[in-house]
Scaffold this motif. Structure first.
Motif, short mmCIF file in Angstrom:
data_model
loop_
_atom_site.label_atom_id
_atom_site.label_comp_id
_atom_site.label_asym_id
_atom_site.label_seq_id
_atom_site.Cartn_x
_atom_site.Cartn_y
_atom_site.Cartn_z
N PRO A 30 7.61 -11.49 -10.22
CA PRO A 30 6.77 -10.76 -11.18
C PRO A 30 5.35 -11.31 -11.28
O PRO A 30 4.41 -10.57 -11.57
CB PRO A 30 7.52 -10.93 -12.51
CG PRO A 30 8.93 -11.19 -12.12
CD PRO A 30 8.85 -11.97 -10.83
N PHE A 31 5.19 -12.62 -11.00
CA PHE A 31 3.88 -13.26 -11.11
C PHE A 31 2.91 -12.81 -10.02
O PHE A 31 1.71 -13.03 -10.13
CB PHE A 31 4.03 -14.78 -11.08
CG PHE A 31 4.79 -15.34 -12.25
CD1 PHE A 31 4.22 -15.37 -13.52
CD2 PHE A 31 6.09 -15.80 -12.09
CE1 PHE A 31 4.93 -15.87 -14.61
CE2 PHE A 31 6.80 -16.30 -13.17
CZ PHE A 31 6.22 -16.34 -14.44
N ASP A 32 3.44 -12.18 -8.96
CA ASP A 32 2.59 -11.74 -7.86
C ASP A 32 2.34 -10.23 -7.90
O ASP A 32 1.87 -9.65 -6.91
CB ASP A 32 3.23 -12.12 -6.52
CG ASP A 32 3.24 -13.62 -6.31
OD1 ASP A 32 2.28 -14.28 -6.75
OD2 ASP A 32 4.21 -14.14 -5.72
N ILE A 33 2.65 -9.61 -9.02
CA ILE A 33 2.50 -8.15 -9.15
C ILE A 33 1.39 -7.84 -10.14
O ILE A 33 1.39 -8.36 -11.26
CB ILE A 33 3.82 -7.51 -9.61
CG1 ILE A 33 4.90 -7.69 -8.53
CG2 ILE A 33 3.63 -6.03 -9.92
CD1 ILE A 33 6.29 -7.30 -8.96
N GLU A 34 0.43 -7.03 -9.73
CA GLU A 34 -0.69 -6.65 -10.57
C GLU A 34 -0.78 -5.12 -10.63
O GLU A 34 -0.60 -4.45 -9.61
CB GLU A 34 -2.01 -7.22 -10.04
CG GLU A 34 -2.05 -8.74 -9.93
CD GLU A 34 -2.05 -9.43 -11.28
OE1 GLU A 34 -2.23 -8.74 -12.30
OE2 GLU A 34 -1.87 -10.67 -11.31
N ILE A 35 -1.08 -4.59 -11.79
CA ILE A 35 -1.15 -3.13 -11.95
C ILE A 35 -2.27 -2.54 -11.11
O ILE A 35 -2.16 -1.42 -10.60
CB ILE A 35 -1.32 -2.74 -13.45
CG1 ILE A 35 -1.12 -1.24 -13.64
CG2 ILE A 35 -2.67 -3.18 -13.98
CD1 ILE A 35 0.26 -0.73 -13.26
N GLU A 36 -3.36 -3.29 -10.91
CA GLU A 36 -4.46 -2.79 -10.09
C GLU A 36 -4.02 -2.58 -8.64
O GLU A 36 -4.42 -1.60 -8.00
CB GLU A 36 -5.64 -3.76 -10.14
CG GLU A 36 -6.34 -3.84 -11.49
CD GLU A 36 -5.65 -4.75 -12.49
OE1 GLU A 36 -6.10 -4.81 -13.65
OE2 GLU A 36 -4.64 -5.41 -12.11
N ASP A 37 -3.18 -3.48 -8.14
CA ASP A 37 -2.66 -3.32 -6.78
C ASP A 37 -1.74 -2.10 -6.69
O ASP A 37 -1.77 -1.35 -5.71
CB ASP A 37 -1.89 -4.57 -6.34
CG ASP A 37 -2.79 -5.78 -6.16
OD1 ASP A 37 -3.98 -5.59 -5.82
OD2 ASP A 37 -2.31 -6.91 -6.36
N ILE A 38 -0.92 -1.93 -7.72
CA ILE A 38 -0.01 -0.78 -7.75
C ILE A 38 -0.80 0.52 -7.76
O ILE A 38 -0.53 1.44 -6.96
CB ILE A 38 0.93 -0.86 -8.97
CG1 ILE A 38 1.90 -2.03 -8.81
CG2 ILE A 38 1.69 0.45 -9.15
CD1 ILE A 38 2.78 -2.28 -10.01
N ALA A 39 -1.77 0.63 -8.65
CA ALA A 39 -2.56 1.86 -8.76
C ALA A 39 -3.30 2.15 -7.46
O ALA A 39 -3.35 3.30 -7.00
CB ALA A 39 -3.54 1.75 -9.93
N HIS A 40 -3.89 1.12 -6.88
CA HIS A 40 -4.63 1.29 -5.63
C HIS A 40 -3.70 1.78 -4.52
O HIS A 40 -4.03 2.72 -3.78
CB HIS A 40 -5.27 -0.04 -5.22
CG HIS A 40 -6.09 0.06 -3.97
ND1 HIS A 40 -7.45 0.32 -3.99
CD2 HIS A 40 -5.75 -0.04 -2.65
CE1 HIS A 40 -7.90 0.38 -2.74
NE2 HIS A 40 -6.89 0.16 -1.91
N GLY A 41 -2.54 1.14 -4.40
CA GLY A 41 -1.61 1.51 -3.34
C GLY A 41 -1.04 2.90 -3.53
O GLY A 41 -1.02 3.71 -2.59
N LEU A 42 -0.57 3.21 -4.74
CA LEU A 42 0.06 4.51 -4.98
C LEU A 42 -0.91 5.67 -4.80
O LEU A 42 -0.52 6.77 -4.40
CB LEU A 42 0.66 4.56 -6.39
CG LEU A 42 1.82 3.60 -6.68
CD1 LEU A 42 2.39 3.90 -8.07
CD2 LEU A 42 2.91 3.69 -5.62
N ALA A 43 -2.18 5.43 -5.10
CA ALA A 43 -3.19 6.48 -4.95
C ALA A 43 -3.44 6.81 -3.48
O ALA A 43 -4.04 7.85 -3.17
CB ALA A 43 -4.50 6.07 -5.62
N ARG A 44 -2.95 5.95 -2.61
CA ARG A 44 -3.16 6.16 -1.16
C ARG A 44 -1.86 6.39 -0.40
O ARG A 44 -1.85 6.42 0.83
CB ARG A 44 -3.91 4.95 -0.59
CG ARG A 44 -5.37 4.93 -1.06
CD ARG A 44 -5.99 3.57 -1.00
NE ARG A 44 -7.39 3.64 -1.43
CZ ARG A 44 -7.78 3.68 -2.70
NH1 ARG A 44 -6.89 3.64 -3.69
NH2 ARG A 44 -9.08 3.77 -3.01
N VAL A 45 -0.77 6.56 -1.16
CA VAL A 45 0.51 6.91 -0.55
C VAL A 45 0.76 8.39 -0.79
O VAL A 45 0.74 8.86 -1.92
CB VAL A 45 1.67 6.09 -1.15
CG1 VAL A 45 3.02 6.56 -0.60
CG2 VAL A 45 1.48 4.60 -0.85
#
Length: 225
Positions: A30-45
């Motif tokens: 959980p310490f290596d998970i950031e919402i900014e990374d999730i949003a960035h990735g999902l917007a490009r999937v």
């Protein structure tokens, strides 16, 4: 002497995110998970493996926002934390991509176990129960299928009859016109919704101040005359 050549090393099992985090794919923390990374990735999937009409793919980020809205439509009094769970229901796809259901079935149980570990880490990271209650999971799945119905008929070339057979009928009274957004807009909308839901969840969980009425001392009875 030990062989330290690149070919002798174990395969790399982590991914570097734009935030700088390194996410171990076999044992996600959980310490290596950031919402900014999730949003960035999902917007490009892309949903539907990109087999959709229009100038832009319909992203998992945009899909997730819609699913959260459908959940709120079906159950208006639902707790904000479960709306957050709905927004994050496909968050693991920022790492593994959006695999269509037939391919998931072909990969079998090992894939599902991997996906489950990542989903658990994401939930812990954002203050949700590691495992979503069955009733909430069913509700989110209903909303997910409703969104898929609209996507299938408006973007992916399905007839309404065909989509009904795969995804069922959408909730009564809910209509949706899908307009796929550019990745930058889908990402921003996802982040905005995340912050709004976190604020609502925290406000709902905050202890409410106890009503306090000051006591007025009684006047001592005095003698008359």
């Amino acid at each position: 002497m030990a062989d330290r050549s690149p070919s002798s090393r174990a395969p790399r099992a982590w991914q570097r995110m734009l935030s700088g985090r390194r996410l171990d794919l076999l044992d996600p923390s959980p310490f290596d998970i950031e919402i900014e990374d999730i949003a960035h990735g999902l917007a490009r999937v892309a949903r539907w493996n990109g087999q959709t009409v229009g100038d832009h793919a319909f992203s998992v980020a945009q899909h997730s926002v819609v699913v959260q809205e459908i959940v709120a439509h079906i159950q208006p009094d639902i707790e904000p934390r479960w709306l957050l769970a709905a927004l994050l229901h496909d968050a693991s796809e920022y790492v593994i991509g959006d695999m269509i259901s037939p391919f998931k079935s072909a990969l079998g149980v090992n894939y599902k176990d991997f996906e489950s570990r990542l989903e658990t880490a994401i939930h812990v990271r954002f203050g949700l129960p590691a495992k979503t209650p069955r009733a909430i999971k069913t509700l989110i799945k209903t909303a997910d299928k409703a969104c898929a119905y609209f996507e299938a008929t408006q973007l992916a070339g399905f007839s309404k009859t065909e989509a009904l057979g795969f995804f069922g009928r959408p909730p009564v009274g809910y209509e949706l016109e899908i307009r796929p957004e550019p990745a930058s807009i889908a990402q921003a909308r996802y982040m905005d919704r995340y912050h709004a839901l976190v604020a609502a969840r925290d406000a709902a969980a905050a202890p409410r101040p106890t009503a306090w009425t000051p006591k007025v001392p009684r006047r001592a009875a005095g003698r008359r005359g």
